[in-house]
Design a protein around this motif. Structure first.
Motif, PDB file in Angstrom:
ATOM      1  N   PRO A   1      23.802  -3.621 -26.228  1.00 30.83           N
ATOM      2  CA  PRO A   1      24.809  -3.050 -27.049  1.00 30.83           C
ATOM      3  C   PRO A   1      25.557  -2.344 -25.887  1.00 30.83           C
TER       4      PRO A   1
ATOM      5  N   MET B   1      29.805  -1.048 -31.226  1.00 26.18           N
ATOM      6  CA  MET B   1      28.193  -1.302 -30.270  1.00 26.18           C
ATOM      7  C   MET B   1      27.685  -0.007 -29.635  1.00 26.18           C
TER       8      MET B   1
ATOM      9  N   ARG C   1      26.003  -9.050 -27.535  1.00 24.40           N
ATOM     10  CA  ARG C   1      26.412  -8.546 -28.947  1.00 24.40           C
ATOM     11  C   ARG C   1      24.850  -9.257 -28.992  1.00 24.40           C
TER      12      ARG C   1
END
Length: 397
Positions: free
Chosen positions: A379, A289, A231
């Protein structure tokens, strides 16, 4: 609520439960720290590149040194603090992070530039474990809300950092950074008054720590670090390479877009913490995500206002698990709160900046557009890995 605690033969008053004054101090200092480190340093790469005639790879060394010193030092200082309270790290760390960046304004060459950047990164590494642990003590039973407020301060600093370029530094040049030095000294007026309360809180926790029923979950912690790293790599990569990718825009315009991305992330951080209380932390991390992935894939193919909207939604979704990941790590490592903070805020996030050096090499060889293709899948990989995290409902905290 206040209790009396004996410390070195003296009676010390300790505030327990939710302590808003301390909490907002932590959030404010987190804003200042991240304003100059994770906010301004990546955004300054373009100006440093021009001032020192650097290549893309040399430019990303600036971010490497900043994040490397922070990511390595945070867990280290966390372990030191877990063994013996050193709450003055809180004040010293913030001072160094601001002063280090200020001194880059008078750096004569690349070596000294990297040295001062390293000082700033080291200060950030010292600051975060103590500030995050202090937030834990000031939270009372409102852990999610408290950590969201603390992390929103940092994310807001990251968001406003790029705005310092068009609002101030474009007119002064990098020499104007030296004016941050007085702010470094003023920061002591924010941090020092809180040290007495922090010391008493940590000492009480040290006594009770042996009685905690929870055990450290090592493999879960490692997996969570990898998810945070992916991330972070995505977040830092966007901030660094957006001005290069949008080279047809002015530096001011591209930095405003950076503000939109990180500012949306600050909002996502707060609302993500609130939402996690309802749907669960693991589910929030996976879904946020996963939702960010289509926006990441779409961004390089849109223009104008549509690009702004996509960037806003991208930043909001990808960073909505920010505060949640800190609490999650503390639940996985209940015996080592400072170490947990250092790993989740420092190592996991800071190590993501190391990936920017690899992306710099890719930019030199293939082009900046390829970087955004790489960033768009990070992600998704993080979401898949987050599925295998331990269920927080089974963790004792």
């Amino acid at each position: 609520m206040e209790t009396q605690s004996a410390t070195n033969g003296k009676q010390a008053t300790l505030k327990t439960g939710f302590y808003p004054k301390a909490l907002y101090t932590y959030s404010g200092t987190h804003f200042l720290n991240d304003l100059v480190t994770t906010g301004m340093i990546p955004a300054l790469v373009v100006m440093y590149k021009e001032a020192f005639s650097l290549t893309y790879t040399e430019s990303t060394l600036i971010v490497l040194v900043s994040y490397l010193t922070s990511s390595i030092s945070q867990p280290l200082f966390g372990m030191i603090s877990d063994r013996k309270p050193r709450v003055w790290f809180f004040a010293l760390g913030l001072f160094l992070s601001v002063a280090g960046l200020a001194l880059t304004g008078i750096a004569p060459n690349l070596f000294w530039l990297l040295f001062f950047i390293g000082i700033s990164g080291l200060g950030s590494g010292i600051f975060h474990p103590e500030a995050s642990r202090g937030t834990h003590f000031a939270a009372g039973n409102k852990k999610g809300l408290a950590q969201s407020i603390f992390q929103v301060g940092g994310n807001a600093g990251q968001a406003f950092g790029p705005l310092m370029i068009p609002l101030f530094l474009v007119y002064t040049g990098i020499e104007g950074l030296i004016w941050l030095l007085p702010i470094a000294f003023l920061s002591l007026f924010l941090t020092v008054p809180l040290l007495k309360w922090m010391k008493t809180s940590v000492q009480n926790y040290q006594v009770k720590k042996k009685e905690l029923p929870g055990e450290n979950h090592i493999w879960g912690s490692i997996l969570l670090i990898v998810v945070i790293l992916l991330r972070s790599w995505c977040q830092v990569g966007v901030v660094i390479f957006l001005p290069f990718y949008l080279s047809h825009l002015t530096l001011q315009q591209s930095e405003i877009l950076n503000f939109i991305f990180v500012g949306a992330g600050a909002l996502g951080t707060f609302f993500g913490g609130v939402l996690a209380d309802k749907i669960g932390m693991k589910r929030l991390m996976v879904s946020s995500m996963m939702i960010a992935t289509p926006f990441a894939l779409l961004f390089p193919h849109v223009e104008g206002w549509l690009m702004v909207i996509v960037l806003l939604l991208f930043g909001f979704s990808v960073l909505s698990s920010f505060s949640v990941s800190v609490i999650y790590m503390q639940m996985l490592l209940p015996k080592n709160l400072a170490l947990a903070s250092g790993l989740s805020i420092g190592f996991g996030i800071g190590a993501g900046g190391i990936g920017s050096v690899l992306l710099g090499g890719v930019s030199d060889l293939i082009g900046v557009s390829t970087v955004f293709t790489i960033l768009s899948v990070l992600p998704l990989i993080g979401a898949i890995l987050a599925i295998f995290l331990p269920n927080e409902k089974k963790l004792v905290f």
